[in-house]
Design a protein around this motif. Structure first.
Motif, PDB file in Angstrom:
ATOM      1  N   LEU A 131       0.829  -1.198   0.000  1.00 51.63           N
ATOM      2  CA  LEU A 131       0.000   0.000   0.000  1.00 51.63           C
ATOM      3  C   LEU A 131       0.867   1.254   0.000  1.00 51.63           C
ATOM      4  O   LEU A 131       1.975   1.263   0.547  1.00 51.63           O
ATOM      5  CB  LEU A 131      -0.919   0.011   1.220  1.00 51.63           C
ATOM      6  CG  LEU A 131      -1.925  -1.135   1.325  1.00 51.63           C
ATOM      7  CD1 LEU A 131      -2.800  -0.957   2.550  1.00 51.63           C
ATOM      8  CD2 LEU A 131      -2.798  -1.212   0.084  1.00 51.63           C
ATOM      9  N   HIS A 132       0.344   2.304  -0.607  1.00 52.10           N
ATOM     10  CA  HIS A 132       1.025   3.606  -0.631  1.00 52.10           C
ATOM     11  C   HIS A 132       0.610   4.381   0.626  1.00 52.10           C
ATOM     12  O   HIS A 132      -0.518   4.865   0.713  1.00 52.10           O
ATOM     13  CB  HIS A 132       0.626   4.371  -1.891  1.00 52.10           C
ATOM     14  CG  HIS A 132       1.472   5.570  -2.138  1.00 52.10           C
ATOM     15  ND1 HIS A 132       1.303   6.391  -3.243  1.00 52.10           N
ATOM     16  CD2 HIS A 132       2.500   6.102  -1.442  1.00 52.10           C
ATOM     17  CE1 HIS A 132       2.192   7.366  -3.204  1.00 52.10           C
ATOM     18  NE2 HIS A 132       2.921   7.212  -2.121  1.00 52.10           N
ATOM     19  N   THR A 133       1.516   4.488   1.582  1.00 50.50           N
ATOM     20  CA  THR A 133       1.211   5.157   2.848  1.00 50.50           C
ATOM     21  C   THR A 133       1.729   6.594   2.832  1.00 50.50           C
ATOM     22  O   THR A 133       2.740   6.893   2.202  1.00 50.50           O
ATOM     23  CB  THR A 133       1.830   4.408   4.036  1.00 50.50           C
ATOM     24  OG1 THR A 133       3.255   4.324   3.862  1.00 50.50           O
ATOM     25  CG2 THR A 133       1.262   3.000   4.128  1.00 50.50           C
ATOM     26  N   SER A 134       1.040   7.477   3.546  1.00 48.92           N
ATOM     27  CA  SER A 134       1.398   8.897   3.534  1.00 48.92           C
ATOM     28  C   SER A 134       2.721   9.175   4.236  1.00 48.92           C
ATOM     29  O   SER A 134       3.430  10.117   3.877  1.00 48.92           O
ATOM     30  CB  SER A 134       0.280   9.715   4.194  1.00 48.92           C
ATOM     31  OG  SER A 134       0.062   9.269   5.523  1.00 48.92           O
ATOM     32  N   ASP A 135       3.064   8.366   5.241  1.00 46.36           N
ATOM     33  CA  ASP A 135       4.302   8.613   5.989  1.00 46.36           C
ATOM     34  C   ASP A 135       5.466   7.757   5.510  1.00 46.36           C
ATOM     35  O   ASP A 135       6.551   7.797   6.097  1.00 46.36           O
ATOM     36  CB  ASP A 135       4.074   8.392   7.489  1.00 46.36           C
ATOM     37  CG  ASP A 135       3.659   6.954   7.811  1.00 46.36           C
ATOM     38  OD1 ASP A 135       3.500   6.150   6.870  1.00 46.36           O
ATOM     39  OD2 ASP A 135       3.497   6.651   9.012  1.00 46.36           O
ATOM     40  N   GLY A 136       5.262   6.975   4.464  1.00 44.95           N
ATOM     41  CA  GLY A 136       6.355   6.166   3.922  1.00 44.95           C
ATOM     42  C   GLY A 136       6.592   4.867   4.644  1.00 44.95           C
ATOM     43  O   GLY A 136       7.518   4.124   4.293  1.00 44.95           O
ATOM     44  N   SER A 137       5.777   4.552   5.651  1.00 45.21           N
ATOM     45  CA  SER A 137       5.944   3.298   6.380  1.00 45.21           C
ATOM     46  C   SER A 137       5.413   2.135   5.541  1.00 45.21           C
ATOM     47  O   SER A 137       4.647   2.328   4.596  1.00 45.21           O
ATOM     48  CB  SER A 137       5.219   3.350   7.721  1.00 45.21           C
ATOM     49  OG  SER A 137       3.821   3.532   7.520  1.00 45.21           O
ATOM     50  N   LEU A 138       5.825   0.927   5.913  1.00 44.26           N
ATOM     51  CA  LEU A 138       5.444  -0.241   5.136  1.00 44.26           C
ATOM     52  C   LEU A 138       4.108  -0.810   5.597  1.00 44.26           C
ATOM     53  O   LEU A 138       3.907  -1.078   6.785  1.00 44.26           O
ATOM     54  CB  LEU A 138       6.516  -1.338   5.263  1.00 44.26           C
ATOM     55  CG  LEU A 138       6.199  -2.653   4.532  1.00 44.26           C
ATOM     56  CD1 LEU A 138       6.082  -2.429   3.032  1.00 44.26           C
ATOM     57  CD2 LEU A 138       7.253  -3.710   4.840  1.00 44.26           C
ATOM     58  N   LYS A 139       3.198  -0.998   4.637  1.00 44.76           N
ATOM     59  CA  LYS A 139       1.970  -1.742   4.869  1.00 44.76           C
ATOM     60  C   LYS A 139       1.854  -2.747   3.731  1.00 44.76           C
ATOM     61  O   LYS A 139       1.711  -2.367   2.565  1.00 44.76           O
ATOM     62  CB  LYS A 139       0.749  -0.830   4.919  1.00 44.76           C
ATOM     63  CG  LYS A 139      -0.515  -1.569   5.351  1.00 44.76           C
ATOM     64  CD  LYS A 139      -1.652  -0.625   5.675  1.00 44.76           C
ATOM     65  CE  LYS A 139      -2.863  -1.375   6.210  1.00 44.76           C
ATOM     66  NZ  LYS A 139      -3.984  -0.466   6.525  1.00 44.76           N
ATOM     67  N   LEU A 140       1.942  -4.017   4.077  1.00 39.59           N
ATOM     68  CA  LEU A 140       2.100  -5.074   3.077  1.00 39.59           C
ATOM     69  C   LEU A 140       1.135  -6.217   3.358  1.00 39.59           C
ATOM     70  O   LEU A 140       0.976  -6.643   4.502  1.00 39.59           O
ATOM     71  CB  LEU A 140       3.543  -5.596   3.124  1.00 39.59           C
ATOM     72  CG  LEU A 140       4.019  -6.472   1.966  1.00 39.59           C
ATOM     73  CD1 LEU A 140       4.223  -5.632   0.712  1.00 39.59           C
ATOM     74  CD2 LEU A 140       5.340  -7.159   2.350  1.00 39.59           C
ATOM     75  N   TYR A 141       0.478  -6.703   2.290  1.00 42.54           N
ATOM     76  CA  TYR A 141      -0.357  -7.897   2.382  1.00 42.54           C
ATOM     77  C   TYR A 141       0.327  -9.014   1.591  1.00 42.54           C
ATOM     78  O   TYR A 141       0.286  -9.017   0.359  1.00 42.54           O
ATOM     79  CB  TYR A 141      -1.746  -7.650   1.802  1.00 42.54           C
ATOM     80  CG  TYR A 141      -2.555  -6.599   2.501  1.00 42.54           C
ATOM     81  CD1 TYR A 141      -2.639  -6.542   3.890  1.00 42.54           C
ATOM     82  CD2 TYR A 141      -3.265  -5.643   1.767  1.00 42.54           C
ATOM     83  CE1 TYR A 141      -3.386  -5.572   4.528  1.00 42.54           C
ATOM     84  CE2 TYR A 141      -4.025  -4.672   2.401  1.00 42.54           C
ATOM     85  CZ  TYR A 141      -4.076  -4.640   3.786  1.00 42.54           C
ATOM     86  OH  TYR A 141      -4.822  -3.680   4.416  1.00 42.54           O
TER      87      TYR A 141
END
Length: 315
Positions: A131-141
């Motif tokens: 996912l494209h997160t606003s703070d640059g953190s990783l969100k992954l499925y």
């Protein structure tokens, strides 16, 4: 003489100007620091990408199956390490030719998918949705290939940890959902093309949705086409008509109905029309000079008796 009021105004102007300058100075420092940190992060990803490219070569060229699987295991862990670097979403990974990386049309996410060839002619499929997160953190499925555990794949609505694996080559937006077009080896004799539906929700991701309206009134959750490994099937998105056009498949002899290893294109085309959040089947659409298929890039698999486990190791 300058009166006290004028002196006061001049002082406030000076203080204001100085404050603006100081604020600008610190803003510059902050932005330059962010830029430096991002550049440093990208240098780290670049180093990891070099390792990924070498592992990818081993995954597809090493004669020994255990070594290919071990290389893929290390590849997954290394890729996750790279994606954990802040703002990794904007890094293209353009040297990883063995991996399909597709960006969503609205830039909400991107999807990785690839396969590993096994000695028995089958494949393991791997993938992940970032996912494209606003703070640059990783969100992954992570996408976990459970092909041989899904008994009715046309009807199944699943989660990423129960994925009908495929290597995707096209993504199309459809209202609040996304349509993925993919290639999938299946047996030594049969290849598949898959139309998958992906929906992102607050709780995660959903694969498959009964939005297909076919001629018989069925409403499958995904479309799967089976045909001879010796044939090539065209299936792609037609931007001019907003529809997915594909070869109509049929056996060479009508007595071979259901024997998919005998199926191939019959020189006519059908289409799934995208409209009002649904896919509506249209038979025998005119379609001239379709692009050639990419099937020849792949080896077709066989269904294994003991399929190794697949999936992302997030530890």
């Amino acid at each position: 003489m300058v009166d006290s009021a004028t002196m006061a105004q001049r002082c406030w102007r000076k203080i204001w100007a100085t404050g603006i300058a100081v604020l600008g100075f610190f803003t510059c420092l902050l932005h330059s620091g962010q830029g430096y940190a991002q550049e440093e992060g990208f240098q780290k990803i670049q180093a990891l990408e070099d390792s990924l490219a070498k592992l990818g070569y081993t995954m597809y060229n090493e004669p020994s199956e255990p070594e290919r699987l071990e290389a893929n295991f290390t590849f997954v862990k290394t890729l996750v390490s790279a994606l954990k670097v802040p703002h990794s979403y904007t890094f293209p990974f353009d040297s990883l030719d063995m991996v399909s990386i597709l960006d969503a049309p609205d830039d909400r996410f991107r999807i990785f998918s690839w396969h590993i060839p096994l000695n028995d002619g089958s494949y393991l499929y791997y993938g992940a949705i970032q996912l494209h997160t606003s703070d640059g953190s990783l969100k992954l499925y992570p996408l976990l290939d459970k092909t041989y555990e899904i008994t009715e794949p046309e009807q199944a609505v699943t989660t990423p940890d129960h994925w009908y694996g495929a290597q995707y080559y096209r993504i199309v937006a459809l209202n609040s959902a996304y349509v993925l077009l993919g290639w999938k080896g299946y047996t030594p004799y049969v290849t598949q093309k898959v139309i998958e539906v992906l929906r992102l929700t607050e709780s995660g991701a959903q694969l498959g949705q009964p939005i297909f309206d076919d001629a018989e009134g069925n409403k499958p959750a995904r479309a799967i086409y089976r045909y001879s490994r010796n044939a090539s099937m065209y299936l792609d998105y037609d931007t001019t008509e907003n529809r997915i056009v594909f070869d109509h498949l049929a056996p060479a002899d009508q007595r071979q109905q259901g024997q998919y290893e005998q199926y191939g294109p019959d020189l006519t085309y059908d289409a799934w029309q995208l409209a009002n959040g649904r896919l509506v089947l249209i038979s025998e659409v005119p379609f001239m000079n379709p692009p050639s298929s990419n099937d020849n890039r792949f080896n077709d698999p066989t269904k294994p008796q003991n399929h190794p486990k697949s999936g992302f190791d997030m530890q």
